[in-house]
Write a protein that holds these residues in place. Structure first.
Motif, PDB file in Angstrom:
ATOM      1  N   ALA A   1       3.943   1.924  -5.933  1.00 32.35           N
ATOM      2  CA  ALA A   1       3.165   0.951  -5.161  1.00 32.35           C
ATOM      3  C   ALA A   1       2.547  -0.074  -6.102  1.00 32.35           C
ATOM      4  O   ALA A   1       2.603  -1.287  -5.864  1.00 32.35           O
ATOM      5  N   GLN A   2       2.002   0.413  -7.188  1.00 40.88           N
ATOM      6  CA  GLN A   2       1.318  -0.481  -8.130  1.00 40.88           C
ATOM      7  C   GLN A   2       2.328  -1.379  -8.862  1.00 40.88           C
ATOM      8  O   GLN A   2       2.133  -2.594  -8.946  1.00 40.88           O
TER       9      GLN A   2
ATOM     10  N   LEU B   1       4.622   7.768  -5.710  1.00 41.96           N
ATOM     11  CA  LEU B   1       4.308   6.771  -4.678  1.00 41.96           C
ATOM     12  C   LEU B   1       3.252   5.805  -5.196  1.00 41.96           C
ATOM     13  O   LEU B   1       3.360   4.587  -5.034  1.00 41.96           O
ATOM     14  N   GLU B   2       2.249   6.384  -5.823  1.00 40.33           N
ATOM     15  CA  GLU B   2       1.133   5.604  -6.357  1.00 40.33           C
ATOM     16  C   GLU B   2       1.639   4.595  -7.389  1.00 40.33           C
ATOM     17  O   GLU B   2       1.340   3.405  -7.314  1.00 40.33           O
TER      18      GLU B   2
ATOM     19  N   ASP C   1       0.839  -1.194   0.000  1.00 41.17           N
ATOM     20  CA  ASP C   1       0.000   0.000   0.000  1.00 41.17           C
ATOM     21  C   ASP C   1       0.878   1.249   0.000  1.00 41.17           C
ATOM     22  O   ASP C   1       2.083   1.190   0.189  1.00 41.17           O
ATOM     23  N   LYS C   2       0.211   2.368  -0.227  1.00 47.78           N
ATOM     24  CA  LYS C   2       0.943   3.615  -0.390  1.00 47.78           C
ATOM     25  C   LYS C   2       1.710   3.987   0.885  1.00 47.78           C
ATOM     26  O   LYS C   2       2.803   4.533   0.824  1.00 47.78           O
ATOM     27  N   SER C   3       1.124   3.650   2.047  1.00 47.52           N
ATOM     28  CA  SER C   3       1.803   4.071   3.282  1.00 47.52           C
ATOM     29  C   SER C   3       3.070   3.255   3.513  1.00 47.52           C
ATOM     30  O   SER C   3       4.073   3.771   3.985  1.00 47.52           O
TER      31      SER C   3
ATOM     32  N   ASP D   1       3.349  12.293  -4.846  1.00 50.69           N
ATOM     33  CA  ASP D   1       2.214  11.403  -4.630  1.00 50.69           C
ATOM     34  C   ASP D   1       2.020  10.454  -5.810  1.00 50.69           C
ATOM     35  O   ASP D   1       1.765   9.261  -5.630  1.00 50.69           O
TER      36      ASP D   1
ATOM     37  N   ALA E   1       5.568   4.694   1.259  1.00 47.27           N
ATOM     38  CA  ALA E   1       6.058   5.968   1.790  1.00 47.27           C
ATOM     39  C   ALA E   1       7.116   5.719   2.872  1.00 47.27           C
ATOM     40  O   ALA E   1       8.117   6.439   2.956  1.00 47.27           O
TER      41      ALA E   1
END
Lengths: 108, 490, 481
Positions: free
Chosen positions: A41-42, A37-38, A17-19, A34, A22
């Motif tokens: 993550a993917q 990060l997105e 997940d994004k957190s 952002d 991060a």
């Protein structure tokens, strides 16, 4: 021991997940937008999902291999060899004060 | 006067030493070619402004009657991942865009001692991370065989510079296929030596346990000659092996009669391009005709090579790239909050690294982090041992293993850039060689329908590079792929 | 007051990590000099500044010193140990990681013994591993300045078990290890220059409990007195906190000697995740059993064993043996005095009183003593032969200290040879008796206290050189008449 034994394959999904991403970015000292990060993550979730297949290999009792040779360490004799003057290692510095590297104040 | 453009390293080295042509003339010839061609190719990040002076020095030494090595006056392009003293070294990264090393890599020193001229530094996927040379802060490199296509990577600039005859050979580095894949895409003889054969000192580390430097050349003999110059124990690299270096170039033999060629079933079961399959079969046939014995070998674990490779390589990379922090050298952000050290670290690194490098640092940091180490880094290192053991067993049944280099010939620029996983999976045939520390070579073997070169991969047991050169030399003569056509730009 | 009673119902639990700088000529992982009194960043190269492409190589002497120390600490030495990377970002850490050892350290499972408060203590050594030092940052208001001369200097980190139970005992443990590394000649022991640094882990529990409570680390203490004071303060702080029901936070603190208190280091909330993994730039360090045993054979006698031998071989009291073995140089000096004089008791007296006092007054170490051990031994031999008296010897000692001359030379030059010639002494006695008829009459009349007066007069007349024993004997006979 910092490296504890957790097997993420035992959890339902390896999706990052994004957190989490991060946190890893902070640990890596990478400032990411952002959007970055997105997408990371993917992408990493996809990559890790593919890598889950490693869990199929039985590695019980297998010693991890760090270097692909069976050579062992050769030691160096304790002799001083000077190569270049201090300047050679300072001239690429983004900021300096005399012959010292200048950096923002260190916390602590 | 010899045609320098189409000469080989050994021919030029001999001619310069015999004073039939001067090193300065040779250097000027290739600098001129770079000036004309490189704007279209983009192979170089930096041209060596002192190349002519170095060539003059070689000529002066010859004039004084001093002995100069076998590469006297031979222009060699150096991947911009090898430190060159006083000559900008960037790793094709913004974070090192202005870095001038205070020292030279051992490989560079050995080449210079053998009389070679470092003509310039060649572009790569940033820090060696990529298979298309699209991940370069200096723009993508075009394949000289067709500028719409990638030259491969990460040593894409090295491959393009030699294919376009802007240098007579290049030094690349190979962490998971970065010499062999671009050699295949650009029609070159490229060898990744046994781990420990060539010193890593001064080569900007991507993954320390996988990286090796090696030659990318226009003939088997040139590859062998350069390898023998750069090989051997280096006291500054603890992982360099104390193993004697054969005179590879003088020991090449066309004798493959009775040589057992291993064909790994699992490799041939992979989905691959029809042209790649055809060229590989033709290579096998050529060797069979010369009396080589074909043996099927089992390497069931190589299907895990890609995940093992990416976990190990990114873990090591996340650590090796920690030194790029903007403190002592390299990019320092101007956008960080004043006085905030951590913000300066993160901003400098966030701005300095490109997307693929960031992705890999993130993956590696994650794989080593608390709670994940055992399942990722450690697990990968265990499977890595099993893969190596499998190769050791396979080499009891055969002398050399033959496989495709890649599932396809060069692909179009931009075609795969947005799918990192697809790009990673493409390394299926090359990564296991690095994991096991084996020598691997790409030999030009044919062409695709579109006229793009296709190589075939040869692998041998540790420190048995001579076997690769023997097989390569047979394929070079019998298939004639390296000489039959010339790239589009020349 | 012992820590048993001082902390009431609480029991301190202390473990110490000691960083010993190994005194090699070149650094741990590169060939720069470790002698960096010189200018800023004068002892640096591409390796210790973390330049792209640079690689580490391992200093053989550093490994030998580490093995020697490990053996002296009673550790088992791993035949295969591994260097690992400890990763964190800090400006004085050029590579972004420190090369250290993690799960496979060079030395493990040792034990250090020492005598404290009359009883023998035995402290577990969990491990001792080799690593590199960081550079030095100097804080200057709006910036920090980084000097990497110290970066990659070899360190041996010695980790004790949580076996220490009080500040004094902890300091004594540190002194014991300090003494050992100097005995082994692997560390110069210079505390001010940071060659020997202590990180103290302190927790407190109710007496009788066996569990380990949350511990606090007090970092980088470079004096034994401060080890004691910092731990004392920290114990009392933790007891106070527990008494008032506060929770002890696991944190790193520093000791401020001026205020005699510890304070928490400012740190980010983010927990450390060092991401240790084996350094792929270095292959496993393999030592054969034979190599380890040959190093064991070369170990010098350690302080505790040496003190025990001094007691049995030289019949010295326990206290004297301990004082004389406190430093290897002093013990070596003493043994040279013994072999030159053949008199251990006298050697120990002269070294412990006269020599140590002079050294102390002039702030010199034993190795800087202007009197070489052999000469002090020769001087003692002169006393034993009767050439000089013990009293004259003090004059000779003082003269040796200032002029550095041999005792025989001083005795000759100053005419300090003891008078043992009967007729010469008799002549002096006769003269003294003739010159003091009143005192002679008084003595013979029963005032025997005057004997001392006559001795003094005779010694004065012979400039103190007459043999006191002979003067006594002959005077007694003459006075009887």
């Amino acid at each position: 021991m910092a490296n504890s034994k957790t097997d993420p394959s035992s959890s339902a999904s390896p999706r990052l997940d994004k957190s989490t991403v991060a946190k890893v970015a902070e640990l890596s000292r990478l400032k990411l937008s952002d959007a970055e990060l997105e997408s990371i993550a993917q992408q990493l979730s996809m990559v890790l999902a593919n890598f889950e297949q490693l869990a199929q290999v039985n590695t019980q009792g297998v010693e991890p291999m760090v270097t692909p040779t069976d050579l062992t360490l050769r030691l160096r004799e304790d002799r001083v060899e000077r190569r270049e003057p201090a300047e050679a290692f300072l001239e690429n510095a983004p900021d300096r004060s005399g012959n010292l590297f200048k950096v923002p104040p260190v916390v602590g | 006067m010899m045609d320098l453009t189409f000469a080989t390293c050994s021919e030029v080295g001999r001619a310069v030493r015999d004073r039939k042509v001067s090193a300065v003339e040779v250097t000027r010839h290739f600098l001129k070619r770079i000036g004309e061609l490189d704007p279209k190719i983009g192979a170089f990040t930096t041209v060596n402004s002192r190349a002519e002076a170095q060539a003059a020095d070689v000529d002066a030494r010859l004039a004084r009657g001093e002995a100069v090595g076998p590469l006297a006056g031979v222009p060699i392009a150096i991947k911009d991942l090898l430190c060159t003293k006083g000559l900008r070294t960037t790793a094709s990264s913004k974070i090192l865009a202005n870095f001038i090393p205070p020292y030279s890599a051992t490989v560079v020193r050995r080449l210079e001692e053998a009389g070679a001229i470092c003509i310039g530094k060649t572009s790569l996927d940033e820090f060696g991370m990529g298979s298309s040379n699209e991940n370069s802060a200096f723009g993508s490199v075009k394949n000289p065989w067709n500028p719409e296509y990638v030259p491969g990577g990460s040593s894409g600039g090295s491959a393009a510079s030699v294919a376009a005859r802007m240098a007579l050979a290049s030094i690349g580095t190979d962490t998971g296929g970065s010499i062999r894949q671009p050699s295949s895409f650009c029609g070159l003889f490229g060898i990744k030596p046994t781990y420990g054969r060539v010193s890593r000192y001064g080569i900007i580390a991507f993954a320390s346990s996988l990286d090796q430097a090696g030659p990318m050349a226009l003939s088997t003999e040139d590859a062998a000659l350069i390898l023998e110059v750069i090989s051997g124990r280096c006291e500054r690299d603890s992982t360099s092996a104390d193993v004697s270096v054969p005179q590879f170039s003088q020991q090449i033999s066309d004798q493959v009669k009775g040589l057992r060629i291993g064909l790994p079933k699992q490799y041939f079961a992979e989905k691959m391009d029809a042209d790649v399959e055809r060229v590989t079969r033709e290579s096998i046939e050529a060797l069979k005709k010369r009396g080589a014995i074909l043996v099927d070998v089992e390497l069931p674990l190589v299907k895990y090579a890609v995940p093992v490779y990416y976990l190990v390589a990114t873990s090591e990379a996340s650590s090796n790239l920690a030194r790029y922090d903007g403190m002592r050298f390299g990019h320092r952000s101007k956008n960080a909050t004043k006085g905030d050290l951590d913000d300066l670290y993160s901003s400098s690194r966030g701005e300095g690294f490109g997307p693929e490098v960031k992705r890999r640092i993130m993956l590696g940091t994650y794989a080593l982090s608390s709670g994940y180490y055992d399942a990722y880094y450690q697990k990968a290192s265990q499977v890595r041992r099993l893969i190596r053991d499998e190769f050791t067993r396979a080499f009891t049944q055969c002398d050399v293993i033959l496989s495709p280099v890649c599932t396809s010939p060069a692909f179009k620029i931009g075609e795969r850039i947005n799918d990192p996983l697809a790009m990673y999976l493409n390394d299926i045939f090359t990564t296991s060689t690095n994991l096991a520390g084996l020598p691997g070579m790409s030999v030009p073997a044919g062409f695709s329908k579109e006229g793009l070169p296709i190589g075939v991969q040869l692998m041998a047991p540790h420190f048995e590079e001579s076997r690769l050169f023997n097989v390569s030399s047979v394929l070079e003569k019998d298939l004639g792929a390296a000489k039959s056509r010339r790239p589009h730009v020349i | 007051m012992s820590s048993e009673t001082r902390f009431g119902a609480y029991e301190p639990v202390i473990g110490i990590e000691i960083h010993v700088q190994l005194q090699t000529r070149s650094k741990m992982f590169c060939t720069d000099s470790t002698a960096f009194a010189s200018g800023d960043n004068e002892c640096v190269c591409e390796v210790c500044t973390g330049m792209p492409g640079a690689l580490p190589t391992v200093n053989r002497t550093a490994i030998e010193y580490a093995v020697k120390t490990g053996l002296a600490l009673g550790c088992s030495i791993r035949e295969k140990s591994v260097f690992s990377r400890k990763q964190y970002f800090y400006p004085d850490l050029p590579k972004g990681y420190q090369i250290s050892q993690f799960d496979l350290p060079l030395c493990e499972n040792g034990r250090v013994e020492f005598v404290y408060n009359g009883s023998k203590k035995s402290i577990e050594i969990i491990r001792a591993h080799v690593e590199e030092d960081a550079g030095k940052s100097t804080h200057q208001g709006d910036c920090s300045l980084i000097n990497l001369n110290r970066a990659s200097v070899p360190l041996l980190e010695i980790v004790s078990g949580p076996d220490l139970r009080g500040p004094e005992e902890a300091a004594e443990y540190a002194r014991t290890v300090h003494k050992m590394v100097q005995y082994l000649e692997v560390c110069d022991g210079n505390l001010e220059e940071g060659s020997f640094r202590c990180d103290c882990n302190v927790s407190v529990r109710k007496r009788g409990e066996t569990k380990l409570n949350t511990r606090v680390e007090i970092k980088n203490i470079n004096s034994f007195r401060f080890v004691e004071k910092a731990i004392e303060y920290e114990i009392l702080r933790q007891i106070d906190a527990m008494e008032s029901g506060e929770k002890i936070r696991q944190e790193t603190r520093l000791y401020d000697p001026d205020k005699n208190r510890t304070f928490a280091m400012r740190s980010k909330e983010e927990a450390h995740d060092y991401r240790y993994f084996p350094d792929p730039d270095l292959l496993p360090l393999v030592l054969t059993k034979a190599e380890i045993e040959s190093m064991r054979a070369k170990l010098p006698e350690m302080p505790l064993a040496r003190a025990a031998r001094f007691q049995s071989e030289y019949k010295l009291p326990e206290y004297d043996s301990q004082v004389l073995t406190a430093e290897k140089d002093l013990a070596d000096y003493f043994e040279k005095v013994v072999s030159a004089s053949g008199n251990a008791k006298a050697a120990s007296n002269w070294v412990m009183t006269e020599l140590l006092r002079e050294l102390n007054d002039s702030k010199k170490t034993v190795s800087q003593s202007p009197i070489p051990a052999e000469r002090l031994g020769q001087m003692i031999a002169l006393i034993d032969k009767g050439t000089i008296s013990g009293k004259i010897a003090k004059t000779v000692f003082a003269e040796m200290w200032t002029s550095g001359k041999a005792p025989e030379v001083i005795v000759q030059e100053k005419g300090l040879v003891q008078i043992t010639d009967t007729s010469a002494i008799e002549k002096s006695i006769d003269e003294v008796l003739a010159a003091n008829p009143k005192e002679l009459a008084d003595y013979r009349g029963g005032k025997e206290k005057l004997f001392g007066f006559f001795v003094g007069q005779v010694m004065k007349a012979t400039k103190g050189q007459a043999s006191p024993d002979m003067v006594n004997q002959m005077l007694k006979a003459k006075l009887k008449g």
